[in-house]
Design an enzyme around this catalytic site. Structure first.
Site, PDB file in Angstrom:
ATOM      1  N   LYS A  52      34.473  43.591  45.039  1.00  0.00           N
ATOM      2  CA  LYS A  52      34.448  44.243  46.354  1.00  0.00           C
ATOM      3  C   LYS A  52      33.575  43.439  47.316  1.00  0.00           C
ATOM      4  O   LYS A  52      33.898  43.272  48.495  1.00  0.00           O
ATOM      5  CB  LYS A  52      33.928  45.692  46.233  1.00  0.00           C
ATOM      6  CG  LYS A  52      34.946  46.639  45.607  1.00  0.00           C
ATOM      7  CD  LYS A  52      34.338  47.986  45.248  1.00  0.00           C
ATOM      8  CE  LYS A  52      35.309  48.813  44.407  1.00  0.00           C
ATOM      9  NZ  LYS A  52      34.743  50.079  43.920  1.00  0.00           N
ATOM     10  N   GLN A  96      29.425  53.560  42.868  1.00  0.00           N
ATOM     11  CA  GLN A  96      30.391  53.176  41.839  1.00  0.00           C
ATOM     12  C   GLN A  96      30.352  54.160  40.668  1.00  0.00           C
ATOM     13  O   GLN A  96      29.276  54.498  40.164  1.00  0.00           O
ATOM     14  CB  GLN A  96      30.094  51.743  41.367  1.00  0.00           C
ATOM     15  CG  GLN A  96      31.131  51.171  40.425  1.00  0.00           C
ATOM     16  CD  GLN A  96      32.511  50.964  41.049  1.00  0.00           C
ATOM     17  OE1 GLN A  96      32.639  50.749  42.251  1.00  0.00           O
ATOM     18  NE2 GLN A  96      33.552  51.047  40.255  1.00  0.00           N
ATOM     19  N   ASP A 119      35.146  55.757  50.118  1.00  0.00           N
ATOM     20  CA  ASP A 119      35.922  56.031  48.905  1.00  0.00           C
ATOM     21  C   ASP A 119      36.853  57.225  49.105  1.00  0.00           C
ATOM     22  O   ASP A 119      37.768  57.437  48.307  1.00  0.00           O
ATOM     23  CB  ASP A 119      34.965  56.385  47.741  1.00  0.00           C
ATOM     24  CG  ASP A 119      34.771  55.219  46.786  1.00  0.00           C
ATOM     25  OD1 ASP A 119      35.679  54.379  46.673  1.00  0.00           O
ATOM     26  OD2 ASP A 119      33.702  55.174  46.149  1.00  0.00           O
TER      27      ASP A 119
HETATM   28  N1  GUN Z   1      35.311  53.690  39.595  1.00  0.00           N
HETATM   29  C1  GUN Z   1      36.611  53.404  39.349  1.00  0.00           C
HETATM   30  N2  GUN Z   1      37.315  53.362  40.514  1.00  0.00           N
HETATM   31  C2  GUN Z   1      36.433  53.622  41.496  1.00  0.00           C
HETATM   32  C3  GUN Z   1      36.561  53.722  42.915  1.00  0.00           C
HETATM   33  O1  GUN Z   1      37.625  53.561  43.505  1.00  0.00           O
HETATM   34  N3  GUN Z   1      35.391  53.998  43.582  1.00  0.00           N
HETATM   35  C4  GUN Z   1      34.207  54.203  42.950  1.00  0.00           C
HETATM   36  N4  GUN Z   1      33.160  54.495  43.696  1.00  0.00           N
HETATM   37  N5  GUN Z   1      34.079  54.126  41.639  1.00  0.00           N
HETATM   38  C5  GUN Z   1      35.174  53.836  40.927  1.00  0.00           C
END
Ligand code: GUN
Length: 292
Positions: A52, A96, A119
């Protein structure tokens, strides 16, 4: 069979985002700023967060990562969320997942300012999404909608089966696909661990979104010829024949189902890159609102 190239589709979307970021900077506004909070050392989470960060930099979005120990208290994490909520230089942030077990995920997500919730996990964003109001839509379902759009995959009136009812993917995906909107208007069946006669249901599907979290769960005899397959799964399978010691696989038996499908996403290189591109797009939208 057509392979859905998520990498290429994501590059196109990221190019559009980069152009908009450059225009913001040209008009003397600062670059959008995305923050990620990573608690603990889960290897998959570390990879996601660093991907990311790289993708943010590539489009001109400023990115920072807060790396906290797995022993971080819930209070400390709530304080950091509060700090980021108030920081005017931060447009959006993500925590995350998964989080260590001693931290209440719901409490953390609910404490995020929904305007910075890129998110799309906050109840305010989920509620607005259900009602069809402008909001931050969770990145993976949004990325899948972009893929359907890029490949001009008709959803109107189609039978779509979503496998898995997670808050992050399955549940929002089923709602978005059934809404009265472009790349919606489908007849959606949401299947989960208590679904009976699953094969009977999947065999009738024109499109299957597999987000069940089990490696190669969906087999060729469970689908009809010509089906469109979107594979959300991402599993590390131990493999001593590879340099990394593992290979990646999805929720779908790709090799066998590819022989029957009309279109299919690979793992990696399908949904994953689109999720990141959708997150960047949400960050850009948040920054435009924040800095206008
Ligand atoms: N863990 C797995 N996919 C995601 C996501 O799209 N966002 C976040 N914050 N954690 C994740």
């Amino acid at each position: 069979m057509i392979l859905i190239d998520g990498k290429k589709a994501a590059e196109k979307l990221k190019k559009e985002i980069a152009t908009e970021v450059a225009a913001m900077i040209d008009s003397n506004r600062r670059a959008p700023h995305l923050v990620a909070i990573l608690v603990g050392e889960d290897p998959a989470s570390q990879t996601y967060v660093s991907n990311k960060e790289k993708a943010s930099h590539a489009v001109g979005i400023t990115s920072s990562i807060y790396r906290l120990s797995a022993k971080t208290t819930e209070k400390k994490l709530l304080d950091l969320v509060d700090f980021l909520n108030k920081d005017e230089e931060v447009d959006g942030f993500i925590v995350q997942l998964p989080l260590p077990e001693h931290i209440n995920v719901e409490r953390i997500i609910n404490s995020i300012d929904y305007r910075k919730d890129v998110d799309g996990f906050h109840p305010m964003n989920v509620g607005k999404m259900v009602l069809g109001q402008p909001c931050m839509v969770s990145a993976t379902p949004q990325g899948i909608l972009y893929l359907l759009e890029t490949y001009k995959i008709e959803t109107k009136g189609k039978n779509i089966v979503v496998l898995g009812r997670s808050n992050i993917v399955g549940t929002p995906m089923s709602i978005l696909l059934s809404r009265k909107s472009d790349f919606g208007n489908a007849t959606v069946t949401l299947c989960h661990s208590r679904t009976e006669n699953l094969t009977e249901i999947t065999q009738k599907a024109d499109i299957i979104i597999a987000a069940i979290g089990q490696p190669e769960f969906l087999k060729a005899d469970m689908v009809k010829k010509g089906v469109v397959i979107i594979d959300v799964g991402m599993h590390r399978i131990e493999d001593e024949n590879t340099e990394k010691g593992y290979h990646l696989t999805g929720d779908v038996d790709f090799k066998e189902i590819a022989k029957k499908a009309s279109l299919i996403t690979p793992v990696p290189g399908g949904v994953g890159p689109m999720t990141i591109a959708a997150l960047l797009k949400n960050t850009l939208l948040a920054a435009k609102k924040n800095t206008q």
